[in-house]
Design a protein around this motif. Structure first.
Motif, PDB file in Angstrom:
ATOM      1  N   PHE A 209       8.766   2.021  -8.617  1.00 60.90           N
ATOM      2  CA  PHE A 209       8.664   3.425  -9.022  1.00 60.90           C
ATOM      3  C   PHE A 209       7.422   3.673  -9.886  1.00 60.90           C
ATOM      4  O   PHE A 209       6.651   4.595  -9.602  1.00 60.90           O
ATOM      5  CB  PHE A 209       9.924   3.872  -9.764  1.00 60.90           C
ATOM      6  CG  PHE A 209       9.788   5.226 -10.406  1.00 60.90           C
ATOM      7  CD1 PHE A 209       9.838   6.378  -9.641  1.00 60.90           C
ATOM      8  CD2 PHE A 209       9.591   5.345 -11.780  1.00 60.90           C
ATOM      9  CE1 PHE A 209       9.696   7.636 -10.239  1.00 60.90           C
ATOM     10  CE2 PHE A 209       9.450   6.583 -12.377  1.00 60.90           C
ATOM     11  CZ  PHE A 209       9.505   7.733 -11.600  1.00 60.90           C
ATOM     12  N   PRO A 210       7.179   2.873 -10.942  1.00 62.32           N
ATOM     13  CA  PRO A 210       5.971   3.112 -11.746  1.00 62.32           C
ATOM     14  C   PRO A 210       4.685   2.961 -10.928  1.00 62.32           C
ATOM     15  O   PRO A 210       3.726   3.710 -11.139  1.00 62.32           O
ATOM     16  CB  PRO A 210       6.048   2.028 -12.833  1.00 62.32           C
ATOM     17  CG  PRO A 210       7.495   1.685 -12.923  1.00 62.32           C
ATOM     18  CD  PRO A 210       8.012   1.802 -11.524  1.00 62.32           C
ATOM     19  N   TYR A 211       4.677   2.006  -9.979  1.00 64.39           N
ATOM     20  CA  TYR A 211       3.478   1.797  -9.154  1.00 64.39           C
ATOM     21  C   TYR A 211       3.175   3.032  -8.310  1.00 64.39           C
ATOM     22  O   TYR A 211       2.043   3.537  -8.298  1.00 64.39           O
ATOM     23  CB  TYR A 211       3.673   0.569  -8.261  1.00 64.39           C
ATOM     24  CG  TYR A 211       2.588   0.414  -7.218  1.00 64.39           C
ATOM     25  CD1 TYR A 211       1.324  -0.050  -7.571  1.00 64.39           C
ATOM     26  CD2 TYR A 211       2.834   0.749  -5.887  1.00 64.39           C
ATOM     27  CE1 TYR A 211       0.318  -0.179  -6.623  1.00 64.39           C
ATOM     28  CE2 TYR A 211       1.835   0.614  -4.937  1.00 64.39           C
ATOM     29  CZ  TYR A 211       0.591   0.160  -5.307  1.00 64.39           C
ATOM     30  OH  TYR A 211      -0.405   0.042  -4.354  1.00 64.39           O
ATOM     31  N   LEU A 212       4.183   3.529  -7.601  1.00 62.37           N
ATOM     32  CA  LEU A 212       3.979   4.683  -6.730  1.00 62.37           C
ATOM     33  C   LEU A 212       3.727   5.956  -7.536  1.00 62.37           C
ATOM     34  O   LEU A 212       2.899   6.787  -7.157  1.00 62.37           O
ATOM     35  CB  LEU A 212       5.188   4.866  -5.812  1.00 62.37           C
ATOM     36  CG  LEU A 212       5.393   3.754  -4.775  1.00 62.37           C
ATOM     37  CD1 LEU A 212       6.717   3.947  -4.041  1.00 62.37           C
ATOM     38  CD2 LEU A 212       4.242   3.724  -3.781  1.00 62.37           C
ATOM     39  N   PHE A 213       4.416   6.086  -8.648  1.00 58.57           N
ATOM     40  CA  PHE A 213       4.232   7.277  -9.484  1.00 58.57           C
ATOM     41  C   PHE A 213       2.826   7.301 -10.074  1.00 58.57           C
ATOM     42  O   PHE A 213       2.178   8.351 -10.126  1.00 58.57           O
ATOM     43  CB  PHE A 213       5.280   7.310 -10.592  1.00 58.57           C
ATOM     44  CG  PHE A 213       5.414   8.648 -11.257  1.00 58.57           C
ATOM     45  CD1 PHE A 213       6.040   9.698 -10.607  1.00 58.57           C
ATOM     46  CD2 PHE A 213       4.926   8.852 -12.545  1.00 58.57           C
ATOM     47  CE1 PHE A 213       6.181  10.940 -11.225  1.00 58.57           C
ATOM     48  CE2 PHE A 213       5.051  10.086 -13.169  1.00 58.57           C
ATOM     49  CZ  PHE A 213       5.678  11.133 -12.510  1.00 58.57           C
ATOM     50  N   SER A 214       2.344   6.151 -10.522  1.00 57.05           N
ATOM     51  CA  SER A 214       0.990   6.089 -11.085  1.00 57.05           C
ATOM     52  C   SER A 214      -0.064   6.356 -10.007  1.00 57.05           C
ATOM     53  O   SER A 214      -1.108   6.952 -10.282  1.00 57.05           O
ATOM     54  CB  SER A 214       0.736   4.729 -11.739  1.00 57.05           C
ATOM     55  OG  SER A 214       0.782   3.683 -10.783  1.00 57.05           O
ATOM     56  N   HIS A 215       0.230   5.932  -8.776  1.00 56.01           N
ATOM     57  CA  HIS A 215      -0.676   6.227  -7.657  1.00 56.01           C
ATOM     58  C   HIS A 215      -0.798   7.747  -7.475  1.00 56.01           C
ATOM     59  O   HIS A 215      -1.901   8.278  -7.318  1.00 56.01           O
ATOM     60  CB  HIS A 215      -0.162   5.585  -6.370  1.00 56.01           C
ATOM     61  CG  HIS A 215      -0.928   5.991  -5.147  1.00 56.01           C
ATOM     62  ND1 HIS A 215      -2.163   5.459  -4.837  1.00 56.01           N
ATOM     63  CD2 HIS A 215      -0.642   6.883  -4.162  1.00 56.01           C
ATOM     64  CE1 HIS A 215      -2.608   6.013  -3.715  1.00 56.01           C
ATOM     65  NE2 HIS A 215      -1.701   6.872  -3.289  1.00 56.01           N
ATOM     66  N   MET A 216       0.332   8.441  -7.526  1.00 58.77           N
ATOM     67  CA  MET A 216       0.305   9.895  -7.357  1.00 58.77           C
ATOM     68  C   MET A 216      -0.362  10.584  -8.547  1.00 58.77           C
ATOM     69  O   MET A 216      -1.059  11.594  -8.382  1.00 58.77           O
ATOM     70  CB  MET A 216       1.724  10.405  -7.133  1.00 58.77           C
ATOM     71  CG  MET A 216       2.290   9.983  -5.775  1.00 58.77           C
ATOM     72  SD  MET A 216       3.905  10.699  -5.396  1.00 58.77           S
ATOM     73  CE  MET A 216       4.943   9.782  -6.508  1.00 58.77           C
TER      74      MET A 216
END
Length: 232
Positions: A209-216
């Motif tokens: 979740f943090p990885y994908l959220f930070s990507h966005m």
């Protein structure tokens, strides 16, 4: 939740046939998710219950969420320039929930997490697919751009919460019925317990979740922060 069809590098892009296909795909997906949202709202306004909600929307979700698998193909063959692994992770989580939880368990399909998923997914996809389609025609209004790169701040955590709730409410049923579970002895000599698989899968949301959220967040900064770099 699925990420975006980005623009190709300047001076390149999909062929005329590819562009027509993407316009059709994005248009159909926009209409499909808009139908799902309207159908869901009307269902609950007419005093529908969680017990019957999944049966009301099941085929719409199967068709239009299943069609998101094509986004992985688009990225893989270079029809769009989105990163393959990011697209795969985002699409997989939803498709797995639909086909690996909602379709096989009553608990998951009647979870209070399902309306959260449908609300977050449908609003996100209406914005996302309409953005993609208008992007192909270079006709994106500023308001839509802002929504595209801002609504995820609320909708992404909401959708993740809904997905986890659906899986959590399916666990007892999976364990009791031993769904997709294999015990020894068997002709393949292997053990697989779907109950523990789901628990581990849910725990994987913690790092991903943090990885994908930070990507966005990075994409948001590039677009709304004035950074002219290409969106990958």
């Amino acid at each position: 939740m699925s990420e975006k069809h980005a623009k190709k590098h300047k001076g390149s892009g999909p062929s005329a046939i590819g562009k027509l296909y993407l316009l059709s795909y994005n248009g159909i997906q926009t209409l499909g998710w808009a139908y799902l949202l309207c159908n869901s709202v009307l269902y609950f306004l007419n005093r529908g219950t969680l017990q019957g909600f999944w049966n009301e929307i099941k085929w719409t979700v199967i068709i239009f969420q299943g069609a998101a698998v094509l986004e992985v193909v688009h990225s893989m063959i270079g029809l769009v320039s989105s990163g393959f692994m990011v697209v795969l992770m985002q699409v997989y989580s939803r498709v797995f929930l639909v086909f690996g939880v909602l379709l096989i368990t009553h608990g998951g399909a009647t979870s209070p997490g399902l309306p959260l998923c449908v609300l977050a997914w449908s609003i996100t996809e209406i914005i996302r697919y309409s953005y993609y389609g208008l992007n192909l025609m270079n006709a994106i209004p500023e308001t839509l751009t802002f929504l595209r790169y801002s609504t995820f701040l609320i909708l992404y955590p909401l959708g993740i919460t809904g997905e986890l709730l659906c899986m959590y409410h399916s666990l007892d049923e999976v364990k009791e019925k031993k769904l997709f579970t294999s015990t020894m002895p068997n002709q393949w000599n292997y053990i697989f317990d779907y109950y523990y698989f789901l628990i581990v899968y849910m725990l994987l949301y913690i790092p991903f979740f943090p990885y994908l959220f930070s990507h966005m967040l990075s994409q948001r900064k590039k677009v709304l922060g004035g950074d002219k770099q290409k969106i990958k």
